[in-house]
Scaffold this motif. Structure first.
Motif, PDB file in Angstrom:
ATOM      1  N   PHE A  55     142.923  21.866 -64.405  1.00  0.00           N
ATOM      2  CA  PHE A  55     142.706  21.102 -65.630  1.00  0.00           C
ATOM      3  C   PHE A  55     141.842  19.878 -65.372  1.00  0.00           C
ATOM      4  O   PHE A  55     140.945  19.566 -66.138  1.00  0.00           O
ATOM      5  N   ARG A  56     142.097  19.160 -64.233  1.00  0.00           N
ATOM      6  CA  ARG A  56     141.321  17.982 -63.869  1.00  0.00           C
ATOM      7  C   ARG A  56     140.520  18.290 -62.614  1.00  0.00           C
ATOM      8  O   ARG A  56     141.086  18.740 -61.620  1.00  0.00           O
ATOM      9  N   HIS A  57     139.239  17.986 -62.654  1.00  0.00           N
ATOM     10  CA  HIS A  57     138.400  18.219 -61.487  1.00  0.00           C
ATOM     11  C   HIS A  57     137.148  17.355 -61.601  1.00  0.00           C
ATOM     12  O   HIS A  57     136.798  16.866 -62.678  1.00  0.00           O
ATOM     13  N   ILE A  58     136.453  17.182 -60.454  1.00  0.00           N
ATOM     14  CA  ILE A  58     135.260  16.348 -60.394  1.00  0.00           C
ATOM     15  C   ILE A  58     134.042  17.188 -60.774  1.00  0.00           C
ATOM     16  O   ILE A  58     133.915  18.350 -60.356  1.00  0.00           O
ATOM     17  N   SER A  59     133.175  16.553 -61.514  1.00  0.00           N
ATOM     18  CA  SER A  59     131.914  17.210 -61.848  1.00  0.00           C
ATOM     19  C   SER A  59     130.862  16.878 -60.800  1.00  0.00           C
ATOM     20  O   SER A  59     131.079  16.029 -59.935  1.00  0.00           O
ATOM     21  N   GLU A  60     129.721  17.542 -60.885  1.00  0.00           N
ATOM     22  CA  GLU A  60     128.650  17.326 -59.914  1.00  0.00           C
ATOM     23  C   GLU A  60     127.720  16.187 -60.297  1.00  0.00           C
ATOM     24  O   GLU A  60     126.762  15.911 -59.572  1.00  0.00           O
ATOM     25  N   GLU A  61     127.988  15.517 -61.403  1.00  0.00           N
ATOM     26  CA  GLU A  61     127.074  14.495 -61.909  1.00  0.00           C
ATOM     27  C   GLU A  61     127.317  13.124 -61.301  1.00  0.00           C
ATOM     28  O   GLU A  61     126.496  12.223 -61.484  1.00  0.00           O
TER      29      GLU A  61
END
Length: 313
Positions: free
Chosen positions: A86-92
């Motif tokens: 549900f929660r994760h880091i994006s590549e931006e």
């Protein structure tokens, strides 16, 4: 003093009492979860992820983190490797990725430190030393024709202690040749078992001896001056646990009131019909008058000698 404890933080943590160690263990996790959760929350705030009216092309740094509670839960999941869904880091956001890497590295080191301190405290042989029993009294009698101080030691566990060595320190006030008064002057008191200073293993109760010869700091000790002398004999047993090869140390001390002149320990080892030896610890601290009456030829022990001869008749 505080700087000295912080300089050797490992020993300080290992020596902590269990209630403080458990508090440190819990607070380490709670603090790191909250600290890095707060950093992720600030990253989301800086990236305008908390704004509910976001542009369609806006990519949050951490997906589905819009509150401090959500950032805390993301930090907890990251550190405990529960997993993401549900929660994760994006590549931006490279700074969010760097923060996550730092969290895993730093908290991993912290967990290793705290867990290692737990294992080190559990492995310390302090409790093992409490199962070593010393006689309540130190006796002065003759052994192999020499006047000796005798101390009985027993290992209360079935697992033996190997390479056991008994040593002593005599503490007493002293005045040097220069007139300096030393309240606690120390001198070594060497104990031996039979003819060696070290016994191979401690399974059955043993008696260690210190010979009162001219090299002994107790050489001037007599039955007359025993009760008026001012000293303390600290006795330390060092041994190695056979099961873990760790060393343990146990100690006790004797003051003049705990010495008995002209006495010896009663036997406590008895043979059985099966050829085994049994130790009766009811006799561990039991003493009896020495068979060598030469030690009793002084006014202090004259009454004891007469009583001994009376009971013998």
């Amino acid at each position: 003093m505080v700087k000295l404890y912080l300089h050797d933080i490992w020993t300080t943590v290992v020596d902590m009492k269990w209630r403080y160690k458990l508090s440190l263990f819990v607070s380490t996790f709670l603090t790191t979860w909250f600290f890095f959760g707060l950093i992720f929350y600030l990253i989301a705030m800086t990236n305008n992820d908390l704004n509910t009216e976001q542009a369609l092309n806006h990519t949050p740094c951490v997906i589905n983190v819009a509150t401090l509670t959500g950032a805390y839960l993301f930090s907890l999941e990251s550190q405990t490797t529960i997993g993401y869904g549900f929660r994760h880091i994006s590549e931006e956001c490279p700074h969010a990725i760097v923060t996550l890497v730092l969290q895993l590295v730093l908290t991993g080191l912290a967990e290793i430190f705290v867990t290692g301190a737990f294992l080190a405290k559990l492995a310390r042989p302090k409790k093992r030393a409490e199962t070593v029993k010393f006689s309540q009294l130190a006796l002065i009698s003759k052994y192999k024709g020499q006047v000796c101080v005798m101390v009985r030691v027993a290992n209360m566990r079935k697992s033996p202690l190997v390479q056991c060595q008994l040593s002593g320190k005599l503490l007493f006030p002293n005045v040097t040749e220069e007139g300096e008064k030393i309240q606690l002057h120390q001198e070594s008191v060497n104990f031996q078992f039979d003819s060696s200073e070290q016994c191979p293993f401690l399974v059955l109760p043993l008696i260690f001896y210190h010979v009162l010869d001219e090299n002994s700091p107790l050489a001037s000790l007599t039955a007359e001056n025993l009760k008026v002398r001012n000293f303390e004999l600290v006795v330390t047993l060092n041994g190695t646990m056979e099961s873990t090869a760790s060393t343990c140390q146990s100690r006790t001390s004797y003051v003049p009131q705990e010495f008995r002149w002209g006495y010896e320990f009663k036997p406590l080892l008895f043979g059985t019909h099966k050829g085994k030896y049994v130790a009766d610890f009811h006799y561990f601290d039991e003493i009896q008058l020495s068979n060598d009456f030469s030690l009793l030829q002084d006014p202090i022990n004259e009454k004891l000698l007469l009583e001994h001869e009376y009971h013998k008749d």
